[in-house]
Motif scaffolding. Structure first.
Motif, mmCIF file in Angstrom:
data_model
loop_
_atom_site.group_PDB
_atom_site.id
_atom_site.type_symbol
_atom_site.label_atom_id
_atom_site.label_comp_id
_atom_site.label_asym_id
_atom_site.label_seq_id
_atom_site.Cartn_x
_atom_site.Cartn_y
_atom_site.Cartn_z
ATOM 1 N N TRP A 177 0.822 -1.206 0.000
ATOM 2 C CA TRP A 177 0.000 0.000 0.000
ATOM 3 C C TRP A 177 0.855 1.254 0.000
ATOM 4 C CZ3 TRP A 177 -3.754 3.088 -0.911
ATOM 5 C CH2 TRP A 177 -3.898 4.268 -0.194
ATOM 6 N N LEU A 178 1.925 1.283 0.767
ATOM 7 C CA LEU A 178 2.780 2.462 0.827
ATOM 8 C C LEU A 178 3.433 2.735 -0.526
ATOM 9 C CD1 LEU A 178 4.478 1.942 4.319
ATOM 10 C CD2 LEU A 178 2.608 3.501 3.736
ATOM 11 N N CYS A 179 3.882 1.679 -1.204
ATOM 12 C CA CYS A 179 4.470 1.867 -2.544
ATOM 13 C C CYS A 179 3.422 2.380 -3.525
ATOM 14 C CB CYS A 179 5.068 0.558 -3.036
ATOM 15 S SG CYS A 179 6.521 0.006 -2.107
ATOM 16 N N TYR A 180 2.237 1.793 -3.475
ATOM 17 C CA TYR A 180 1.150 2.255 -4.351
ATOM 18 C C TYR A 180 0.797 3.710 -4.050
ATOM 19 C CZ TYR A 180 -3.598 2.799 -6.163
ATOM 20 O OH TYR A 180 -4.714 3.273 -6.798
ATOM 21 N N PHE A 181 0.701 4.051 -2.776
ATOM 22 C CA PHE A 181 0.309 5.392 -2.364
ATOM 23 C C PHE A 181 1.296 6.439 -2.863
ATOM 24 C CE2 PHE A 181 0.450 8.799 0.897
ATOM 25 C CZ PHE A 181 -0.818 9.303 0.717
ATOM 26 N N ILE A 182 2.589 6.131 -2.800
ATOM 27 C CA ILE A 182 3.612 7.106 -3.196
ATOM 28 C C ILE A 182 3.800 7.137 -4.711
ATOM 29 C CG2 ILE A 182 6.059 7.708 -3.019
ATOM 30 C CD1 ILE A 182 6.016 6.508 -0.192
ATOM 31 N N ILE A 183 3.962 5.958 -5.319
ATOM 32 C CA ILE A 183 4.333 5.894 -6.737
ATOM 33 C C ILE A 183 3.132 6.118 -7.648
ATOM 34 C CG2 ILE A 183 5.313 4.421 -8.535
ATOM 35 C CD1 ILE A 183 6.945 3.033 -6.361
ATOM 36 N N LEU A 184 2.016 5.483 -7.356
ATOM 37 C CA LEU A 184 0.847 5.572 -8.231
ATOM 38 C C LEU A 184 -0.230 6.509 -7.698
ATOM 39 C CD1 LEU A 184 0.441 1.823 -9.272
ATOM 40 C CD2 LEU A 184 1.568 3.682 -10.518
ATOM 41 N N GLY A 185 -0.091 6.968 -6.456
ATOM 42 C CA GLY A 185 -1.071 7.883 -5.893
ATOM 43 C C GLY A 185 -0.571 9.309 -5.834
ATOM 44 N N PHE A 186 0.493 9.530 -5.082
ATOM 45 C CA PHE A 186 0.973 10.889 -4.852
ATOM 46 C C PHE A 186 1.684 11.484 -6.067
ATOM 47 C CE2 PHE A 186 4.551 13.603 -3.555
ATOM 48 C CZ PHE A 186 3.839 14.670 -3.014
ATOM 49 N N LEU A 187 2.649 10.750 -6.631
ATOM 50 C CA LEU A 187 3.476 11.312 -7.700
ATOM 51 C C LEU A 187 2.678 11.719 -8.941
ATOM 52 C CD1 LEU A 187 6.777 9.196 -7.561
ATOM 53 C CD2 LEU A 187 6.403 11.565 -6.849
ATOM 54 N N PRO A 188 1.773 10.881 -9.477
ATOM 55 C CA PRO A 188 1.007 11.333 -10.651
ATOM 56 C C PRO A 188 0.172 12.582 -10.376
ATOM 57 C CG PRO A 188 0.831 8.960 -10.394
ATOM 58 C CD PRO A 188 1.487 9.471 -9.154
ATOM 59 N N ILE A 189 -0.470 12.644 -9.201
ATOM 60 C CA ILE A 189 -1.263 13.831 -8.861
ATOM 61 C C ILE A 189 -0.361 15.056 -8.766
ATOM 62 C CG2 ILE A 189 -2.707 14.894 -7.082
ATOM 63 C CD1 ILE A 189 -3.775 12.137 -6.428
ATOM 64 N N PHE A 190 0.801 14.895 -8.146
ATOM 65 C CA PHE A 190 1.740 15.996 -7.986
ATOM 66 C C PHE A 190 2.209 16.516 -9.341
ATOM 67 C CE2 PHE A 190 6.157 17.456 -7.520
ATOM 68 C CZ PHE A 190 5.974 18.495 -6.614
ATOM 69 N N ILE A 191 2.557 15.619 -10.242
ATOM 70 C CA ILE A 191 3.049 16.024 -11.556
ATOM 71 C C ILE A 191 1.954 16.726 -12.359
ATOM 72 C CG2 ILE A 191 3.904 15.150 -13.769
ATOM 73 C CD1 ILE A 191 5.358 12.958 -12.180
#
Length: 377
Positions: A177-191
């Motif tokens: 979940w933490l990997c999903y949250f950072i890589i596929l959750g946070f980073l795409p939204i941030f970019i």
């Protein structure tokens, strides 16, 4: 005879007492069919408020853009904008918070997409946006998709409906979940958020709408060390100043790339792209809000009903859940507001709900560790 009955009664009571820890009590739970009907009614009512609120916001923006720049007021000083945003926020509170007590998160998002139908109606009545044949076809496809998600979402091996602090800690401590949250959750939204912000400055510059508080100012020789530092000159600076200079350099590069890309693009193409970017960003944030709201509601309701014993809110897992729920809820409103400022609600709202439904389902699937609970066929 009486001794036999007494012994039988005692054995039955002992068996019941032994089974009770493993058998969850359902005495306070509604029938699943009734829960589904109540939850669906709540979502439909919230969808009407949602669509009305968003189109009130769009109507206010259309009227504001028709005024000279000197007569334009900030959003919170315009009554129509306040009414529309209040209706939208209320619909989110009702649709997400109350409905999550009766429906699973996998149902709330797709059923909430029913606001697309009401959105077309209000867009035509309030804003005067024409509803095309493609809009009707798209709405039919969305409705069929909602029916499919609700129908096939029930084919599973049993999902956890109650969440307590121990389960929440276990869910947050999973590496997947933490990997999903950072890589596929946070980073795409941030970019996407950064790209949309820079595209917005280009669009506003072209439309001569400067002075907006959300627009990043162009770099000058007086801002944070000037062009020399913005382009990488960090000698003699502390680590925080170095980070700010590198950030400014990246922002300037991003804006320059977007400006070069937009040279031969029409205003309509740019605003269309900007509306989609903000709608995607807001929809992804709304999907996260749904998951965190689901966990928060279950914690609160379980504590109030005394199903969850002990302090349920003092652990970092619970605190971060509430924080992320509030942050994503606020950011999704900001993104949706900027999307409606850029383009028509007949484009923004379908894109928003499409991303919201997909991200809400995926986020819930990964966060609640339910991947193995669904059939692969």
């Amino acid at each position: 005879m009486s001794s036999t009955l007494s012994s039988t009664s005692s054995a039955s009571a002992a068996a019941t007492a032994t089974a009770s820890p493993d058998t969850p009590s359902v005495s306070h739970d509604l029938n699943p069919a009734i829960s589904f009907i109540i939850g669906t009614a709540i979502i439909l009512g919230a969808s009407v408020m949602n669509a009305a609120g968003l189109n009130f916001v769009k109507l206010d923006m259309v009227r504001t853009m028709a005024l000279p720049k000197s007569q334009r007021r900030r959003e919170f000083l315009r009554p129509l904008w306040l009414i529309g945003m209040t209706l939208y926020i209320a619909s989110q509170l009702i649709g997400s918070t109350l409905a999550l007590n009766y429906l699973r998160a996998e149902y709330v998002a797709p059923l909430g997409a029913s606001s697309l139908i009401f959105n077309f109606l209000f867009a035509s009545w309030l804003v005067g946006t024409p509803v095309t044949r493609n809009d009707i076809y798209g709405t039919i496809i969305v409705v069929l998709g909602v029916i499919g998600i609700v129908a096939f979402g029930s084919i599973n091996k049993g999902l956890v409906t109650n969440i307590d602090l121990n389960l929440l800690i276990e869910l947050w401590s999973r590496v997947g979940w933490l990997c999903y949250f950072i890589i596929l959750g946070f980073l795409p939204i941030f970019i996407v958020y950064i790209g949309a912000s820079q595209l917005e400055t280009v669009v506003f510059d072209r439309m001569d709408i400067l002075g907006d508080p959300l627009v990043t100012p162009k770099p000058t020789s007086r801002s944070s060390g000037g062009w020399r530092q913005a382009n990488g000159g960090t000698v003699g600076l502390g680590w925080w100043e170095t980070v700010k200079v590198k950030w400014q350099s990246w922002m300037h590069w991003t804006r320059g790339w977007i400006e070069n890309w937009s040279v031969d693009k029409s205003d309509k193409t740019l605003t269309w792209t900007l509306g989609i970017c903000w709608a995607c960003c807001g929809g992804a944030l709304a999907g996260g809000t749904l998951v965190f709201a689901k966990a928060s509601v279950k914690l609160v309701s379980g504590s109030l009903s005394h199903k969850n014993t002990g302090n349920q809110f003092g652990h970092p897992a619970a605190i971060f859940t509430f924080i992320f729920m509030g942050v994503t809820a606020i950011l999704q409103i900001l993104c949706l507001n900027r999307a409606l400022r850029a383009y028509d609600s007949t484009l923004v709202v379908p894109v928003f709900y499409g991303v919201y439904t997909a991200s809400g389902f995926l986020d819930s699937l990964i966060f609640n560790d339910e991947v193995d609970k669904y059939e692969t066929w």
